[in-house]
Design a protein around this motif. Structure first.
Motif, short mmCIF file in Angstrom:
data_model
loop_
_atom_site.label_atom_id
_atom_site.label_comp_id
_atom_site.label_asym_id
_atom_site.label_seq_id
_atom_site.Cartn_x
_atom_site.Cartn_y
_atom_site.Cartn_z
N MET A 1 0.85 -1.19 0.00
CA MET A 1 0.00 0.00 0.00
C MET A 1 0.88 1.24 0.00
SD MET A 1 -2.91 1.18 2.74
CE MET A 1 -1.73 1.66 3.99
N ASP A 2 0.52 2.18 -0.86
CA ASP A 2 1.28 3.43 -0.94
C ASP A 2 0.27 4.56 -1.12
OD1 ASP A 2 3.02 5.47 -1.31
OD2 ASP A 2 4.17 4.52 -2.91
N VAL A 3 0.15 5.45 -0.10
CA VAL A 3 -0.86 6.51 -0.13
C VAL A 3 -0.20 7.87 0.07
CG1 VAL A 3 -2.99 7.40 0.92
CG2 VAL A 3 -2.58 4.94 0.82
N ARG A 4 -0.52 8.81 -0.80
CA ARG A 4 -0.01 10.18 -0.69
C ARG A 4 -1.12 11.06 -0.11
NH1 ARG A 4 3.96 12.54 -4.15
NH2 ARG A 4 4.51 14.61 -3.36
N VAL A 5 -0.79 11.81 0.94
CA VAL A 5 -1.79 12.60 1.66
C VAL A 5 -1.34 14.06 1.73
CG1 VAL A 5 -3.05 12.89 3.82
CG2 VAL A 5 -2.38 10.60 3.07
N LEU A 6 -2.27 14.98 1.45
CA LEU A 6 -2.02 16.41 1.61
C LEU A 6 -2.88 16.93 2.75
CD1 LEU A 6 -0.74 19.07 0.63
CD2 LEU A 6 -2.69 19.33 -0.92
N LEU A 7 -2.25 17.43 3.81
CA LEU A 7 -2.98 17.94 4.97
C LEU A 7 -3.38 19.41 4.75
CD1 LEU A 7 -0.84 16.42 7.88
CD2 LEU A 7 -2.76 15.41 6.65
N LYS A 8 -4.29 19.91 5.56
CA LYS A 8 -4.81 21.26 5.40
C LYS A 8 -3.74 22.33 5.56
CE LYS A 8 -9.61 20.30 6.72
NZ LYS A 8 -10.70 20.61 7.68
N ASP A 9 -2.72 22.05 6.38
CA ASP A 9 -1.68 23.06 6.61
C ASP A 9 -0.58 23.00 5.54
OD1 ASP A 9 -0.33 20.74 7.22
OD2 ASP A 9 0.28 21.33 9.23
N GLY A 10 -0.76 22.17 4.51
CA GLY A 10 0.23 22.08 3.44
C GLY A 10 1.22 20.94 3.60
N GLN B 1 2.79 17.37 3.51
CA GLN B 1 2.56 16.20 2.66
C GLN B 1 3.06 14.95 3.37
OE1 GLN B 1 3.19 16.33 -1.63
NE2 GLN B 1 3.85 18.45 -1.46
N MET B 2 2.31 13.85 3.18
CA MET B 2 2.70 12.58 3.78
C MET B 2 2.67 11.49 2.72
SD MET B 2 0.51 12.68 7.36
CE MET B 2 1.35 11.26 8.04
N ASN B 3 3.67 10.63 2.78
CA ASN B 3 3.67 9.43 1.94
C ASN B 3 3.63 8.24 2.88
OD1 ASN B 3 3.82 8.08 -0.64
ND2 ASN B 3 5.89 7.48 -0.09
N MET B 4 2.53 7.49 2.85
CA MET B 4 2.34 6.38 3.78
C MET B 4 2.50 5.07 3.02
SD MET B 4 -0.92 7.89 5.89
CE MET B 4 -0.71 6.73 7.24
N GLU B 5 3.42 4.24 3.48
CA GLU B 5 3.66 2.95 2.84
C GLU B 5 3.54 1.83 3.85
OE1 GLU B 5 6.46 2.56 -0.62
OE2 GLU B 5 7.55 4.04 0.54
N MET B 6 2.87 0.76 3.45
CA MET B 6 2.78 -0.43 4.28
C MET B 6 3.54 -1.56 3.59
SD MET B 6 -0.55 -2.50 5.71
CE MET B 6 -0.91 -1.30 6.98
N ILE C 1 4.82 1.73 7.63
CA ILE C 1 4.05 0.80 8.47
C ILE C 1 4.55 -0.60 8.11
CG2 ILE C 1 1.76 0.00 9.13
CD1 ILE C 1 0.67 2.67 8.00
N LEU C 2 5.36 -1.18 9.00
CA LEU C 2 6.10 -2.41 8.68
C LEU C 2 5.57 -3.60 9.49
CD1 LEU C 2 9.71 -0.90 8.76
CD2 LEU C 2 8.13 -1.01 6.82
N LEU D 1 10.75 11.24 9.20
CA LEU D 1 10.45 9.82 9.00
C LEU D 1 9.69 9.31 10.20
CD1 LEU D 1 13.93 8.61 7.71
CD2 LEU D 1 11.86 8.70 6.33
N GLN D 2 8.62 8.57 9.97
CA GLN D 2 7.91 7.90 11.05
C GLN D 2 7.91 6.40 10.72
OE1 GLN D 2 4.19 9.43 12.45
NE2 GLN D 2 4.73 11.55 12.01
N ILE D 3 8.32 5.59 11.68
CA ILE D 3 8.43 4.16 11.44
C ILE D 3 7.61 3.40 12.48
CG2 ILE D 3 10.00 2.19 11.24
CD1 ILE D 3 12.19 4.18 10.43
#
Length: 243
Positions: A1-10, A12-17, A58-59, A91-93
């Protein structure tokens, strides 16, 4: 899974599982974090437009074997003072395998890790009862499971992963075989039996390293021509390894 997210404050997050162990995960995470940060501005635009970028891993495997921490945030810091240099890249792991049986904290991220770690329908249902966000996520999973097209897409992705892993294994075997041949030739020049043993060992190491480097560059989007230049090998050999 690979999701790109744009938050209201600008931000950006790339979330990968990632379910299966991935040897070069650190390099992959840094590559996509840097790519996301770099893509925010075009040529000639001011650096002040750059917003915070976060890569979330997300591992479902142990990435840091020397401690029991299941969640960590990583930034650029001064080596001596540990003072934060910039929070613009983060980075968040999340290591699901390290999640303790009982979560005695109010941190939302650990609750989500618990949700991701659910093994059966009953566990998902119990989590869905705790708040509206888990309930929405659970219902989305139910709809996804009921959607035949999405199920086929999932199965196609699983097949692609299996094919890729098979290709890696096969390429390593070909690399070992080619390395042995290189080793034998080198061994003849160094000196009969002793030289052959040294050459075969070195050849195996070179063969495996070469194959891994080719596949690593290929997964980063490099063309066969670029890979040939970077690895200092012929384009025909690159194509042979990738096939």
């Amino acid at each position: 899974m690979d999701v790109r997210v744009l938050l209201k404050d600008g931000t950006q997050m790339n979330m990968e599982m990632q379910v299966k162990y991935f040897e070069y995960w650190d390099e992959r995470a840094l590559f996509y974090l840097s790519k996301m940060f770099d893509s925010q501005i075009r040529k000639g635009e001011s650096y002040e437009k750059l917003q915070k970028c976060i890569h979330v891993s997300i591992l479902d495997f142990i990435h840091f074997p020397n401690d029991n921490k299941c969640y960590r945030r990583i930034h650029f810091r001064d080596d001596q003072t540990s003072q934060l240099y910039s929070d613009k890249m983060e980075l968040q792991i999340l290591e699901l395998k390290k999640l303790p049986p009982e979560v005695k904290t109010g941190e939302d991220v650990l609750a989500w890790m618990r949700f991701f770690s659910s093994k059966n329908k009953e566990e998902f249902q119990n989590m869905a009862k705790t708040n509206e966000y888990f309930d929405e996520a659970y219902n989305t999973l139910l709809n996804l499971s009921a959607d035949e097209k999405k199920r086929l897409e999932y199965e196609a992705r699983e097949k692609a992963l299996k094919d890729y892993n098979t290709q890696i294994s096969s390429a390593e075997k070909r690399g070992l075989k080619a390395g042995e041949e290189i080793g034998r030739k080198a061994g003849e020049e160094i000196g009969r039996k002793a030289g052959e043993e040294i050459g075969i060992r070195k050849g195996k190491e070179l063969g495996v390293q070469e194959v891994r480097q080719v596949f690593k560059l290929y997964m980063q989007g490099k063309s066969p021509e670029e890979i040939a230049v970077l690895c200092n090998i012929s384009i025909d050999k690159v194509k042979q390894i990738l096939e």
